[in-house]
Design a protein around this motif. Structure first.
Motif, PDB file in Angstrom:
ATOM      1  N   SER A  23      39.224  44.505   8.529  1.00 42.31           N
ATOM      2  CA  SER A  23      37.997  43.753   8.810  1.00 42.31           C
ATOM      3  C   SER A  23      37.612  42.897   7.596  1.00 42.31           C
ATOM      4  CB  SER A  23      36.879  44.735   9.172  1.00 42.31           C
ATOM      5  OG  SER A  23      35.715  44.046   9.496  1.00 42.31           O
ATOM      6  N   ARG A  81      33.516  53.616   7.007  1.00 41.30           N
ATOM      7  CA  ARG A  81      34.468  53.450   8.098  1.00 41.30           C
ATOM      8  C   ARG A  81      35.859  53.760   7.567  1.00 41.30           C
ATOM      9  NH1 ARG A  81      35.119  47.497  10.978  1.00 41.30           N
ATOM     10  NH2 ARG A  81      36.120  48.215  12.887  1.00 41.30           N
ATOM     11  N   ALA A  97      31.740  48.166   7.147  1.00 43.97           N
ATOM     12  CA  ALA A  97      31.661  49.499   7.756  1.00 43.97           C
ATOM     13  C   ALA A  97      30.896  49.486   9.075  1.00 43.97           C
ATOM     14  CB  ALA A  97      30.987  50.466   6.788  1.00 43.97           C
ATOM     15  N   LEU A 136      25.097  41.968  21.232  1.00 47.23           N
ATOM     16  CA  LEU A 136      24.754  41.170  20.047  1.00 47.23           C
ATOM     17  C   LEU A 136      25.700  39.985  19.848  1.00 47.23           C
ATOM     18  CD1 LEU A 136      23.765  43.809  17.307  1.00 47.23           C
ATOM     19  CD2 LEU A 136      22.278  42.527  18.856  1.00 47.23           C
ATOM     20  N   LYS A 155      30.884  55.304  17.213  1.00 48.78           N
ATOM     21  CA  LYS A 155      31.535  54.732  18.390  1.00 48.78           C
ATOM     22  C   LYS A 155      31.809  55.816  19.435  1.00 48.78           C
ATOM     23  CE  LYS A 155      32.899  50.406  18.348  1.00 48.78           C
ATOM     24  NZ  LYS A 155      32.497  49.531  19.460  1.00 48.78           N
ATOM     25  N   THR A 195      27.736  47.533   9.018  1.00 46.88           N
ATOM     26  CA  THR A 195      26.384  47.308   8.492  1.00 46.88           C
ATOM     27  C   THR A 195      25.501  46.583   9.513  1.00 46.88           C
ATOM     28  OG1 THR A 195      27.563  46.876   6.420  1.00 46.88           O
ATOM     29  CG2 THR A 195      25.173  46.495   6.432  1.00 46.88           C
ATOM     30  N   THR A 196      26.054  45.509  10.091  1.00 48.02           N
ATOM     31  CA  THR A 196      25.285  44.676  11.019  1.00 48.02           C
ATOM     32  C   THR A 196      24.805  45.517  12.213  1.00 48.02           C
ATOM     33  OG1 THR A 196      26.900  42.977  10.426  1.00 48.02           O
ATOM     34  CG2 THR A 196      25.351  42.441  12.196  1.00 48.02           C
ATOM     35  N   TRP A 197      25.690  46.328  12.711  1.00 53.53           N
ATOM     36  CA  TRP A 197      25.381  47.204  13.850  1.00 53.53           C
ATOM     37  C   TRP A 197      24.253  48.181  13.500  1.00 53.53           C
ATOM     38  CZ3 TRP A 197      29.236  51.536  15.759  1.00 53.53           C
ATOM     39  CH2 TRP A 197      28.794  52.043  16.979  1.00 53.53           C
ATOM     40  N   THR A 229      29.595  50.408   2.729  1.00 54.98           N
ATOM     41  CA  THR A 229      30.676  49.614   2.175  1.00 54.98           C
ATOM     42  C   THR A 229      30.769  48.380   3.080  1.00 54.98           C
ATOM     43  OG1 THR A 229      32.183  50.884   3.534  1.00 54.98           O
ATOM     44  CG2 THR A 229      32.112  51.462   1.226  1.00 54.98           C
ATOM     45  N   PRO A 230      31.143  47.238   2.515  1.00 50.56           N
ATOM     46  CA  PRO A 230      31.262  46.051   3.368  1.00 50.56           C
ATOM     47  C   PRO A 230      32.229  46.301   4.526  1.00 50.56           C
ATOM     48  CG  PRO A 230      31.390  45.424   1.058  1.00 50.56           C
ATOM     49  CD  PRO A 230      31.400  46.926   1.106  1.00 50.56           C
ATOM     50  N   GLY A 247      34.930  44.728  16.740  1.00 48.06           N
ATOM     51  CA  GLY A 247      34.073  45.899  16.923  1.00 48.06           C
ATOM     52  C   GLY A 247      34.770  47.096  17.546  1.00 48.06           C
ATOM     53  N   PHE A 284      30.013  38.059  11.378  1.00 52.49           N
ATOM     54  CA  PHE A 284      29.765  39.502  11.356  1.00 52.49           C
ATOM     55  C   PHE A 284      30.151  40.188  12.651  1.00 52.49           C
ATOM     56  CE2 PHE A 284      27.249  37.612   8.085  1.00 52.49           C
ATOM     57  CZ  PHE A 284      27.455  38.479   7.013  1.00 52.49           C
ATOM     58  N   PHE A 285      30.638  39.397  13.613  1.00 50.86           N
ATOM     59  CA  PHE A 285      31.047  39.965  14.905  1.00 50.86           C
ATOM     60  C   PHE A 285      32.466  39.517  15.191  1.00 50.86           C
ATOM     61  CE2 PHE A 285      26.522  39.153  14.825  1.00 50.86           C
ATOM     62  CZ  PHE A 285      25.986  40.370  15.211  1.00 50.86           C
TER      63      PHE A 285
HETATM   64  P1  A3P Z   1      35.759  44.183  12.923  1.00 54.45           P
HETATM   65  O1  A3P Z   1      36.096  43.111  11.939  1.00 54.45           O
HETATM   66  O2  A3P Z   1      36.728  45.325  12.871  1.00 54.45           O
HETATM   67  O3  A3P Z   1      35.566  43.681  14.289  1.00 54.45           O
HETATM   68  P2  A3P Z   1      29.674  44.726   8.587  1.00 54.45           P
HETATM   69  O4  A3P Z   1      28.542  44.552   9.529  1.00 54.45           O
HETATM   70  O5  A3P Z   1      29.535  45.917   7.699  1.00 54.45           O
HETATM   71  O6  A3P Z   1      29.983  43.476   7.870  1.00 54.45           O
HETATM   72  O7  A3P Z   1      30.934  45.116   9.473  1.00 54.45           O
HETATM   73  C1  A3P Z   1      31.464  44.198  10.393  1.00 54.45           C
HETATM   74  C2  A3P Z   1      32.316  44.958  11.360  1.00 54.45           C
HETATM   75  O8  A3P Z   1      31.491  45.612  12.321  1.00 54.45           O
HETATM   76  C3  A3P Z   1      33.215  44.027  12.148  1.00 54.45           C
HETATM   77  O9  A3P Z   1      34.359  44.817  12.481  1.00 54.45           O
HETATM   78  C4  A3P Z   1      32.336  43.720  13.341  1.00 54.45           C
HETATM   79  O10 A3P Z   1      33.020  43.212  14.447  1.00 54.45           O
HETATM   80  C5  A3P Z   1      31.759  45.097  13.621  1.00 54.45           C
HETATM   81  N1  A3P Z   1      30.510  45.053  14.392  1.00 54.45           N
HETATM   82  C6  A3P Z   1      29.542  44.106  14.340  1.00 54.45           C
HETATM   83  N2  A3P Z   1      28.571  44.389  15.211  1.00 54.45           N
HETATM   84  C7  A3P Z   1      28.930  45.523  15.848  1.00 54.45           C
HETATM   85  C8  A3P Z   1      28.329  46.304  16.874  1.00 54.45           C
HETATM   86  N3  A3P Z   1      27.175  45.945  17.427  1.00 54.45           N
HETATM   87  N4  A3P Z   1      28.973  47.408  17.291  1.00 54.45           N
HETATM   88  C9  A3P Z   1      30.138  47.762  16.731  1.00 54.45           C
HETATM   89  N5  A3P Z   1      30.768  47.074  15.771  1.00 54.45           N
HETATM   90  C10 A3P Z   1      30.163  45.959  15.315  1.00 54.45           C
END
Ligand code: A3P
Length: 302
Positions: A146, A138, A53, A246, A206, A55-57, A50-51, A270, A266-267
């Protein structure tokens, strides 16, 4: 409860209800082409989320995990110079949106892709194949907060007040929502087909990252060897992919993706539990109640 209201359609990026889920209208061509033309291979790996959640991580983690023999030197790792979304593109909004039948020959075995589509909307070829799907979700409160930050930052549908966006989210009107239906679609399938679908939660990743990473590696058929364990490869991957690492890399602080989204969007923070800084007690109670109702038949808890 998901029927659109007037303002759901306002703005340059209208949401379109497709097969029970809300998709940005301009992404529909890619969704349809993906469904129609994608030919899954048994060795494919698809990250579904899901958006917001994480994803990037998980893109970063899966890429590092699967390519670990190719990049033993962490100082030369592709993640230092490429955003995770470039290394692991979305099928419907990156690959199939640019070309109805994209050239996927540059993807070497095992091909690693990602998607935000619900399980039911995946191409028949993916569901019929033996490919592996890693699903990440998530807790709905952090997901909502988020997503609210993200859509406002990108002005995806104008700027939404927290209250407006919350009301829509609760009605199921959110990017690839209803959130609960999305989670349930993969949850059910992961119970029936645990060989092919691994169901993960951001909070558990986490809390117990090494445990979860070893689990993912086992699931994907590439468990860490005793030699790798001795060398600390599990922690190397987690450090490389950590938020602190990252989010401070130059490549992720500047530049844009082909979708036009700035890499840094995307950051954000976290962390688990940031919703307490945004949602009122009533909002928390409402979201908890909906979640409890929707997930009543399952063992799902956040
Ligand atoms: P927050 O907005 O709560 O900080 P997606 O990648 O699915 O779009 O989700 C983005 C969410 O994952 C954001 O949450 C972002 O900060 C968090 N995120 C991005 N990189 C991360 C990482 N390496 N470890 C943990 N959370 C991360």
């Amino acid at each position: 409860s998901s029927l659109p209201t007037e303002e759901d359609w306002v703005g340059s990026n209208h949401l379109h209800l497709f097969q029970g889920f809300w998709i940005i209208s301009t992404c529909m061509a890619g969704v349809l082409a993906f469904q129609k033309y994608f030919q899954a291979r048994d060795t494919d790996i698809i990250l579904a989320t899901t958006p917001k959640a994480g994803t990037t991580w998980l893109k970063a983690i899966l890429f590092s995990l699967l390519n670990r023999v190719h990049y033993p030197d962490l100082l030369k790792h592709p993640l230092l110079t490429s955003n995770p979304h470039v290394l692991v593109p979305f099928l419907e909004t990156d690959l199939y949106i640019e070309n109805q039948v994209p050239d996927l020959t540059s993807f070497v075995y095992p091909r690693l892709f990602s998607t935000h589509l619900s399980y039911n909307s995946l191409p028949t070829s993916a569901k019929a194949s033996n490919c592996k799907i890693v699903y990440l979700c998530r807790n709905p409160k952090d997901t909502f907060v988020s997503l609210w930050h993200f859509t406002n930052k990108l002005k995806l549908r104008g700027t939404n007040s927290l209250e407006e966006a919350f009301d829509k989210f609760c009605r199921g009107v959110s990017l690839y929502g209803p959130y609960w239906d999305h989670v349930l679609s993969f949850w059910k399938e992961s119970i029936e087909n645990p060989q092919n679908i691994l169901f993960l939660k951001y909070e558990k990743m986490k809390e117990q990252p090494t445990y979860e990473l070893r689990k993912v590696a086992e699931f994907l058929g590439c468990p860490f060897t005793p030699e790798e364990e001795a060398k600390g490869v599990v922690n190397d991957i987690l450090s490389l992919c950590s938020f602190d690492n990252l989010s401070t890399l130059e490549v992720n602080k500047s530049g844009k993706l082909s979708s036009g989204h700035p890499n840094e969007a995307f950051f954000r923070l976290g962390k688990v539990g940031d919703y307490t800084n945004y949602l009122t007690a009533e909002m928390v109670e409402k979201l908890d109640r909906i979640t409890e109702e929707k997930f009543r038949e399952t063992q799902l808890k956040f």
